[in-house]
Scaffold this active site. Structure first.
Site, PDB file in Angstrom:
ATOM      1  N   ASP A   8      19.454 -29.840 -28.861  1.00 55.55           N
ATOM      2  CA  ASP A   8      20.538 -30.614 -28.244  1.00 55.55           C
ATOM      3  C   ASP A   8      20.512 -30.255 -26.752  1.00 55.55           C
ATOM      4  O   ASP A   8      19.588 -29.564 -26.283  1.00 55.55           O
ATOM      5  CB  ASP A   8      21.891 -30.379 -28.938  1.00 55.55           C
ATOM      6  CG  ASP A   8      22.494 -29.012 -28.649  1.00 55.55           C
ATOM      7  OD1 ASP A   8      21.824 -28.185 -27.979  1.00 55.55           O
ATOM      8  OD2 ASP A   8      23.614 -28.757 -29.096  1.00 55.55           O
ATOM      9  N   CYS A  65      19.537 -25.164 -30.244  1.00 56.22           N
ATOM     10  CA  CYS A  65      20.803 -25.599 -29.646  1.00 56.22           C
ATOM     11  C   CYS A  65      21.358 -24.402 -28.882  1.00 56.22           C
ATOM     12  O   CYS A  65      20.625 -23.451 -28.612  1.00 56.22           O
ATOM     13  CB  CYS A  65      21.767 -26.188 -30.678  1.00 56.22           C
ATOM     14  SG  CYS A  65      22.445 -25.058 -31.909  1.00 56.22           S
ATOM     15  N   THR A  67      23.573 -22.046 -29.711  1.00 54.31           N
ATOM     16  CA  THR A  67      23.561 -20.838 -30.547  1.00 54.31           C
ATOM     17  C   THR A  67      22.453 -20.859 -31.595  1.00 54.31           C
ATOM     18  O   THR A  67      22.150 -19.816 -32.175  1.00 54.31           O
ATOM     19  CB  THR A  67      24.889 -20.726 -31.312  1.00 54.31           C
ATOM     20  OG1 THR A  67      25.030 -21.908 -32.125  1.00 54.31           O
ATOM     21  CG2 THR A  67      26.079 -20.596 -30.368  1.00 54.31           C
ATOM     22  N   HIS A  98       8.811 -14.002 -46.697  1.00 53.11           N
ATOM     23  CA  HIS A  98       9.678 -13.994 -47.871  1.00 53.11           C
ATOM     24  C   HIS A  98      10.290 -15.351 -48.198  1.00 53.11           C
ATOM     25  O   HIS A  98      10.486 -15.669 -49.365  1.00 53.11           O
ATOM     26  CB  HIS A  98      10.820 -12.981 -47.681  1.00 53.11           C
ATOM     27  CG  HIS A  98      10.347 -11.560 -47.646  1.00 53.11           C
ATOM     28  ND1 HIS A  98      11.219 -10.491 -47.686  1.00 53.11           N
ATOM     29  CD2 HIS A  98       9.097 -11.024 -47.569  1.00 53.11           C
ATOM     30  CE1 HIS A  98      10.523  -9.362 -47.648  1.00 53.11           C
ATOM     31  NE2 HIS A  98       9.229  -9.661 -47.563  1.00 53.11           N
ATOM     32  N   HIS A 133       8.239 -13.844 -54.312  1.00 50.65           N
ATOM     33  CA  HIS A 133       9.011 -14.711 -53.416  1.00 50.65           C
ATOM     34  C   HIS A 133       8.908 -16.178 -53.818  1.00 50.65           C
ATOM     35  O   HIS A 133       9.817 -16.957 -53.533  1.00 50.65           O
ATOM     36  CB  HIS A 133       8.559 -14.506 -51.972  1.00 50.65           C
ATOM     37  CG  HIS A 133       8.708 -13.090 -51.507  1.00 50.65           C
ATOM     38  ND1 HIS A 133       9.940 -12.482 -51.390  1.00 50.65           N
ATOM     39  CD2 HIS A 133       7.786 -12.154 -51.208  1.00 50.65           C
ATOM     40  CE1 HIS A 133       9.765 -11.235 -50.998  1.00 50.65           C
ATOM     41  NE2 HIS A 133       8.468 -10.996 -50.886  1.00 50.65           N
TER      42      HIS A 133
END
Ligand code: RB5
Length: 145
Positions: A8, A65, A67, A98, A133
């Protein structure tokens, strides 16, 4: 390997930095914007990357973005997407080994470009370990219904 990348407005600068890195590494990618610094809504930019990775058109996606949180939440709404929000190299390696994460999210307001570059490089070169996994990934897929 072919990468789909978007952000963004809060991730524009770091996205450009990561595209330079992909150029340096000779890794092909498609940029899904945005192409201006106008304020946009991160779900609109998570969508094209998540849809194309989920469809198998691209091997991996990178989303940025402010955060990394909003855009990773949005990406994880798409079936088949395992988007990991990562701000350290240990997690970058672990989420490939994993979780077989197919999309990487980062926050431009959280980390600097140097660390972000190391995270991307680590995430791109690390293979899924498989084994126990695989069963866990299959259980995540079951949760998608
Ligand atoms: C945009 O201001 C900001 O909310 C966005 O980039 C992101 O941090 C959301 O999670």
């Amino acid at each position: 390997m072919k990468i789909a990348i978007s952000s963004d407005h809060g991730g524009n600068n770091l996205r450009k930095e990561i595209m330079h890195l992909l150029d340096e590494l000779n890794i092909s990618y498609e940029d899904f914007g945005p192409q201006t610094d106008d304020s946009v809504d991160y779900p609109d930019y998570a969508r094209p990357v998540a849809e194309r990775v989920a469809a198998g058109e691209f091997d991996r996606g990178i989303l940025i973005c402010g955060t990394g949180i909003g855009i990773s939440i949005a990406a994880n709404k798409f079936k088949g997407i395992r988007c990991a929000l990562v701000h350290d190299t240990f997690s970058a390696k672990a989420t490939r080994c994993h979780n077989d994460s197919n999309v990487l999210a980062m926050g431009e307001r959280v980390i600097g470009p140097g660390l972000a570059r190391e995270i991307v490089e680590t995430w791109l070169i690390t293979d899924f370990e498989g084994g126990r996994h695989t069963r866990r990934i299959e259980k995540i897929t079951e949760l998608e219904g």
